[in-house]
Design a protein around this motif. Structure first.
Motif, PDB file in Angstrom:
ATOM      1  N   LEU A 323       0.845  -1.193   0.000  1.00  0.00           N
ATOM      2  CA  LEU A 323       0.000   0.000   0.000  1.00  0.00           C
ATOM      3  C   LEU A 323       0.882   1.246   0.000  1.00  0.00           C
ATOM      4  N   HIS A 324       0.650   2.110  -1.000  1.00  0.00           N
ATOM      5  CA  HIS A 324       1.388   3.369  -1.115  1.00  0.00           C
ATOM      6  C   HIS A 324       0.413   4.517  -0.866  1.00  0.00           C
ATOM      7  N   CYS A 325       0.736   5.357   0.131  1.00  0.00           N
ATOM      8  CA  CYS A 325      -0.152   6.469   0.468  1.00  0.00           C
ATOM      9  C   CYS A 325       0.660   7.708   0.834  1.00  0.00           C
ATOM     10  N   ALA A 326       0.082   8.873   0.528  1.00  0.00           N
ATOM     11  CA  ALA A 326       0.603  10.145   1.025  1.00  0.00           C
ATOM     12  C   ALA A 326      -0.373  10.654   2.080  1.00  0.00           C
ATOM     13  N   GLN A 327       0.135  11.147   3.193  1.00  0.00           N
ATOM     14  CA  GLN A 327      -0.721  11.526   4.313  1.00  0.00           C
ATOM     15  C   GLN A 327      -0.301  12.875   4.862  1.00  0.00           C
ATOM     16  N   ARG A 328      -1.289  13.743   5.147  1.00  0.00           N
ATOM     17  CA  ARG A 328      -1.020  15.059   5.732  1.00  0.00           C
ATOM     18  C   ARG A 328      -1.501  15.175   7.177  1.00  0.00           C
ATOM     19  N   GLU A 329      -2.649  14.556   7.460  1.00  0.00           N
ATOM     20  CA  GLU A 329      -3.272  14.728   8.771  1.00  0.00           C
ATOM     21  C   GLU A 329      -3.277  13.417   9.545  1.00  0.00           C
ATOM     22  N   ARG A 330      -3.301  13.527  10.856  1.00  0.00           N
ATOM     23  CA  ARG A 330      -3.396  12.356  11.713  1.00  0.00           C
ATOM     24  C   ARG A 330      -4.838  11.874  11.771  1.00  0.00           C
ATOM     25  N   ILE A 331      -5.025  10.584  11.893  1.00  0.00           N
ATOM     26  CA  ILE A 331      -6.372  10.023  11.957  1.00  0.00           C
ATOM     27  C   ILE A 331      -6.686   9.572  13.381  1.00  0.00           C
ATOM     28  N   ILE A 332      -7.977   9.409  13.656  1.00  0.00           N
ATOM     29  CA  ILE A 332      -8.426   8.848  14.929  1.00  0.00           C
ATOM     30  C   ILE A 332      -8.657   7.359  14.722  1.00  0.00           C
ATOM     31  N   LEU A 333      -7.918   6.553  15.438  1.00  0.00           N
ATOM     32  CA  LEU A 333      -8.022   5.107  15.263  1.00  0.00           C
ATOM     33  C   LEU A 333      -9.330   4.584  15.851  1.00  0.00           C
ATOM     34  N   PRO A 334     -10.040   3.744  15.095  1.00  0.00           N
ATOM     35  CA  PRO A 334     -11.321   3.211  15.602  1.00  0.00           C
ATOM     36  C   PRO A 334     -11.094   2.177  16.697  1.00  0.00           C
ATOM     37  N   GLY A 335     -12.142   1.940  17.477  1.00  0.00           N
ATOM     38  CA  GLY A 335     -12.043   0.973  18.557  1.00  0.00           C
ATOM     39  C   GLY A 335     -12.070  -0.457  18.062  1.00  0.00           C
ATOM     40  N   LYS A 336     -12.887  -0.726  17.044  1.00  0.00           N
ATOM     41  CA  LYS A 336     -13.021  -2.079  16.532  1.00  0.00           C
ATOM     42  C   LYS A 336     -12.752  -2.062  15.040  1.00  0.00           C
ATOM     43  N   THR A 360       1.228  14.359  11.271  1.00  0.00           N
ATOM     44  CA  THR A 360       1.086  12.907  11.370  1.00  0.00           C
ATOM     45  C   THR A 360       1.942  12.370  12.506  1.00  0.00           C
ATOM     46  N   ASP A 361       1.616  11.149  12.925  1.00  0.00           N
ATOM     47  CA  ASP A 361       2.344  10.510  14.022  1.00  0.00           C
ATOM     48  C   ASP A 361       2.711   9.092  13.601  1.00  0.00           C
ATOM     49  N   VAL A 362       4.001   8.849  13.396  1.00  0.00           N
ATOM     50  CA  VAL A 362       4.456   7.538  12.932  1.00  0.00           C
ATOM     51  C   VAL A 362       4.136   6.447  13.953  1.00  0.00           C
ATOM     52  N   LEU A 363       4.102   6.787  15.226  1.00  0.00           N
ATOM     53  CA  LEU A 363       3.826   5.777  16.255  1.00  0.00           C
ATOM     54  C   LEU A 363       2.442   5.149  16.091  1.00  0.00           C
ATOM     55  N   ASP A 364       1.527   5.843  15.411  1.00  0.00           N
ATOM     56  CA  ASP A 364       0.197   5.266  15.167  1.00  0.00           C
ATOM     57  C   ASP A 364       0.290   3.924  14.453  1.00  0.00           C
ATOM     58  N   TYR A 365       1.356   3.731  13.656  1.00  0.00           N
ATOM     59  CA  TYR A 365       1.479   2.508  12.869  1.00  0.00           C
ATOM     60  C   TYR A 365       1.880   1.302  13.710  1.00  0.00           C
ATOM     61  N   ALA A 366       2.064   1.512  15.014  1.00  0.00           N
ATOM     62  CA  ALA A 366       2.209   0.371  15.922  1.00  0.00           C
ATOM     63  C   ALA A 366       0.927  -0.451  15.947  1.00  0.00           C
ATOM     64  N   TYR A 367      -0.166   0.190  15.535  1.00  0.00           N
ATOM     65  CA  TYR A 367      -1.475  -0.474  15.500  1.00  0.00           C
ATOM     66  C   TYR A 367      -1.488  -1.649  14.522  1.00  0.00           C
ATOM     67  N   LEU A 368      -0.525  -1.664  13.596  1.00  0.00           N
ATOM     68  CA  LEU A 368      -0.450  -2.751  12.611  1.00  0.00           C
ATOM     69  C   LEU A 368      -0.257  -4.106  13.286  1.00  0.00           C
ATOM     70  N   LEU A 369       0.435  -4.129  14.403  1.00  0.00           N
ATOM     71  CA  LEU A 369       0.673  -5.401  15.087  1.00  0.00           C
ATOM     72  C   LEU A 369      -0.616  -5.997  15.624  1.00  0.00           C
ATOM     73  N   GLU A 370      -1.622  -5.148  15.846  1.00  0.00           N
ATOM     74  CA  GLU A 370      -2.899  -5.631  16.364  1.00  0.00           C
ATOM     75  C   GLU A 370      -3.837  -6.081  15.241  1.00  0.00           C
ATOM     76  N   VAL A 371      -3.818  -5.357  14.111  1.00  0.00           N
ATOM     77  CA  VAL A 371      -4.751  -5.712  13.032  1.00  0.00           C
ATOM     78  C   VAL A 371      -4.224  -6.858  12.171  1.00  0.00           C
ATOM     79  N   ALA A 372      -2.912  -7.168  12.255  1.00  0.00           N
ATOM     80  CA  ALA A 372      -2.333  -8.279  11.493  1.00  0.00           C
ATOM     81  C   ALA A 372      -1.587  -9.203  12.446  1.00  0.00           C
ATOM     82  N   PRO A 373      -2.301  -9.981  13.232  1.00  0.00           N
ATOM     83  CA  PRO A 373      -1.665 -10.771  14.299  1.00  0.00           C
ATOM     84  C   PRO A 373      -0.786 -11.914  13.798  1.00  0.00           C
ATOM     85  N   PHE A 374      -0.933 -12.318  12.521  1.00  0.00           N
ATOM     86  CA  PHE A 374      -0.143 -13.431  11.999  1.00  0.00           C
ATOM     87  C   PHE A 374       0.895 -12.966  10.976  1.00  0.00           C
ATOM     88  N   MET A 375       1.140 -11.669  10.925  1.00  0.00           N
ATOM     89  CA  MET A 375       2.108 -11.113   9.993  1.00  0.00           C
ATOM     90  C   MET A 375       3.515 -11.613  10.328  1.00  0.00           C
TER      91      MET A 375
END
Length: 486
Positions: A323-336, A360-375
Motif C-alpha cells: 500500500l502506497h499512500c501520502a498523508q497530511r493529517e493524523r487520523i483517529i483510530l477506531p475501537g473495533k 502525522t504521528d508515525v507511532l500510530d502505525y504500531a497499531y499494525l501489530l494488532e490488526v495483522a496478528p499473523f504477519m
C-alpha cells in the motif's frame, strides 16, 4: 607431443563436421523455427548468406515491428536507435509482410506513433494477423512511450496526438475468436460490433489509453471465458469496471490511472489485484480468494485509515498487501477494526507531508501489530517531507504504547529513518513487542521508488548521518537479542 597434436587435429575435424551438419542438413522448417528466435530485421539479413537461405526467414513466426527492428543502421547508436518517421516505418513493415509467407504467425507486434490517418495500413496489417491465425497481437500506436501517458494523467494533461486509430470490426469477428490468446491495444479507439461473441481462447487482455465505453469493457470481460489477466490503464472514458459474470480462470487484474474511474465491482476467483489511482470502492460480489494486493493512491489518504476502515471485509485469503499512500493529517483510530487473519507480508510506502510542522504521528502505525496478528514480514518505507530535527533528550521522554506481544513477526525493514522522535518510538515498540523477531533492518535512505530523485538526495544529505546516529544510540542499545541492523 605428437599425441596431443593428433588429438587437437581430430577435435578440429569433429567441430567442422558438426558445423557442416548444423548449417547444411537441417530441414527448412527447423531453420525457420531457429530464425524465429531472432528479431525480424536480423532474420531477414540471413537471406544474403546463400541461395538456400534466401527464403528461410519468410516463415518467421515472431514479427515485432518497432524503432529497433525497423531501423536503418544495424548497430545501435549511443543515443538510441534514432527516430523513424511514419512513412519510413510503414514502408518497411509493408516490405517485410509482402515477402512473408503469411503462415503461422504466432506473435505480431506493431509499436510506432500512428493515427487514424494511417488506418489503411494498420488495417492491412491486422488483416494479415487475422488471416495467419495469430495467437498474440499487440498494437501500440503510442510507440511504447507509456511513461509519457503516466505523466500526462498525473498532471491532468490531455495532448492532442491526432484522431486515434479505430480498431476494425473484423478483429472481433467469430472467425478470429478461436485463435487469439493475447491482445494488447494502446492509443486506439475501440467500439465492439453488436454481434461480438467473445474470444474463445483469449487469456491476456491489455487496454492502454484506449477510447472505450464502460459497456464495451464489461462486454469484453463477460464474453472471454478463459481470460486470466486484464490490464486497463490511462483510459480516460472509463468510469466503472464491472464483472458481473463469474470468470473461473481469471487471476490477475491491473488498473492504472483511469482518471474518471469511480468503482470496481468483481465476481471472479481473482488472486492478484494491482491498482493505481484515487480511492474508489472495491466491491466483491462473492467471497474473494485474493491473496496479493498492490494499491497506490495518487491522492492523500492515510494508509492506516484505509486498512482498518475502508478495506473490503470479504478478503479472508489475503496474504500479501502493498500500500502506497501520502498523508497530511493524523487520523483517529477506531475501537473495533477488521482483522487480517491471513496476512503474512505487509509493505507500506508512506509519504508523510508537512511544511514547517508535520501533523502525522508515525507511532500510530504500531497499531499494525494488532490488526495483522499473523504477519511475518513488515516493510515500512517512509519519506518524511517536513522540517524536523532528529531526536535528542531535550525533546522529552520517548512515549511507549501498551505492550502487545506479537508471536509471528520475524523480519522488519524500515527505510527513510531520519531519526525523528516518533520513528524511534515505533521502532522500539516493534522491537519490544515482537517476541519471535529474527532481524530488524533500519536504513536512513529513502527507498520509495517514484519520489523525485533530487528531493530524495537532498533529504538524504540532510538526514542520513543523524538517522544512523539516532538508530544506533537508541534502537540498537535497546536490542538485547542482537537482531537490529542499522
Amino acid at each position: 607431443m605428437k599425441r596431443n597434436s593428433k588429438k587437437h587435429l581430430c577435435g578440429a575435424i569433429t567441430k567442422r563436421t558438426v558445423r557442416k551438419v548444423l548449417l547444411s542438413n537441417l530441414p527448412t522448417d527447423i531453420l525457420s523455427q531457429i530464425l524465429s528466435w531472432l528479431p525480424i530485421n536480423d532474420a531477414v539479413r540471413t537471406s544474403i548468406l546463400s541461395r538456400e537461405w534466401k527464403y528461410v526467414w519468410r516463415g518467421h513466426t515472431n514479427l515485432t515491428f518497432d524503432s529497433a527492428t525497423m531501423r536503418k543502421q544495424y548497430f545501435k547508436a549511443s543515443f538510441g536507435y534514432g527516430f523513424i518517421n511514419a512513412t519510413e516505418f510503414i514502408s518497411r513493415v509493408d516490405t517485410v509482410l509482402r515477402q512473408h509467407s503469411g503462415v503461422e504467425i504466432k506473435h505480431m507486434e506493431v509499436k510506432h506513433m500512428l493515427h487514424n490517418k494511417h488506418a489503411n495500413h494498420v488495417d492491412r496489417w491486422i488483416n494479415v494477423a487475422i488471416a495467419s491465425k495469430t495467437k498474440e497481437l499487440i498494437i501500440d500506436l503510442n510507440g511504447g512511450f507509456k511513461l509519457s501517458l503516466s505523466r500526462d494523467i498525473s498532471r491532468g494533461i490531455y495532448r492532442d496526438k491526432g484522431e486515434p486509430y479505430n480498431i476494425p470490426p473484423q478483429l472481433f469477428s467469430a472467425d478470429n475468436g478461436p485463435y487469439l490468446q493475447r491482445l494488447e491495444l494502446t492509443s486506439v479507439s475501440l467500439h465492439l460490433p453488436a454481434d461480438f461473441k467473445g474470444f474463445l481462447n483469449l487469456k491476456k487482455l491489455t487496454l492502454v489509453d484506449v477510447s472505450i465505453t464502460d459497456e464495451d469493457v464489461q462486454c469484453m470481460l463477460s464474453r472471454c471465458n478463459l481470460l486470466e489477466f486484464f490490464e486497463i490503464a490511462y483510459c480516460r472514458m472509463v468510469t466503472s469496471i464491472r464483472m458481473p459474470k463469474p470468470l473461473n480462470q481469471f487471476k490477475h487484474l491491473l488498473v492504472d490511472k483511469c482518471p474518471l474511474l469511480q468503482v470496481i465491482e468483481l465476481n471472479c476467483s481473482l488472486t492478484v489485484l494491482e491498482y493505481t489511482g484515487t480511492v474508489v470502492p472495491l466491491i466483491f460480489t462473492s467471497t474473494c480468494r485474493l491473496k496479493n494486493i498492490l494499491i497506490k493512491f495518487m491522492t492523500c489518504h492515510a494508509a492506516l485509515d484505509y486498512m482498518v476502515t475502508g478495506f473490503p471485509s470479504t478478503l479472508p485469503s489475503l496474504e500479501t498487501l502493498t500500500l502506497h499512500c501520502a498523508q497530511r493529517e493524523r487520523i483517529i483510530l477506531p475501537g473495533k477494526t477488521f482483522i487480517f487473519t491471513h496476512l503474512r507480508h505487509l509493505r507500506l510506502e508512506l509519504v508523510l507531508l508537512g511544511n514547517k510542522k508535520r501533523h502525522t504521528d508515525v507511532l500510530d502505525y504500531a497499531y499494525l501489530l494488532e490488526v495483522a496478528p499473523f504477519m511475518e514480514k513488515l516493510e515500512l518505507l517512509m519519506w518524511l517531507c517536513c522540517q524536523r530535527r532528529p531526536y535528542c533528550k531535550e525533546d522529552g521522554e520517548l512515549r511507549s504504547r501498551p505492550p502487545h506481544h506479537h508471536t509471528h513477526l520475524k523480519f522488519v525493514h524500515i527505510s527513510g529513518f531520519f531519526g525523528h522522535k516518533d520513528q524511534v518510538e515505533l521502532a522500539l515498540h516493534i522491537l519490544r513487542s515482537s517476541i519471535m523477531l529474527e532481524k530488524m533492518e533500519i536504513n536512513p535512505r529513502v527507498e520509495i521508488a517514484d519520489c523525485d530523485e533530487s528531493e530524495k538526495q537532498f533529504y538524504e544529505r540532510e538526514q542520513y548521518v543523524d538517522g544512523h546516529r539516532v538508530a544506533t544510540e537508541y534502537v540498537c542499545k535497546a536490542d538485547h537479542r542482537n537482531v537490529v541492523d542499522a
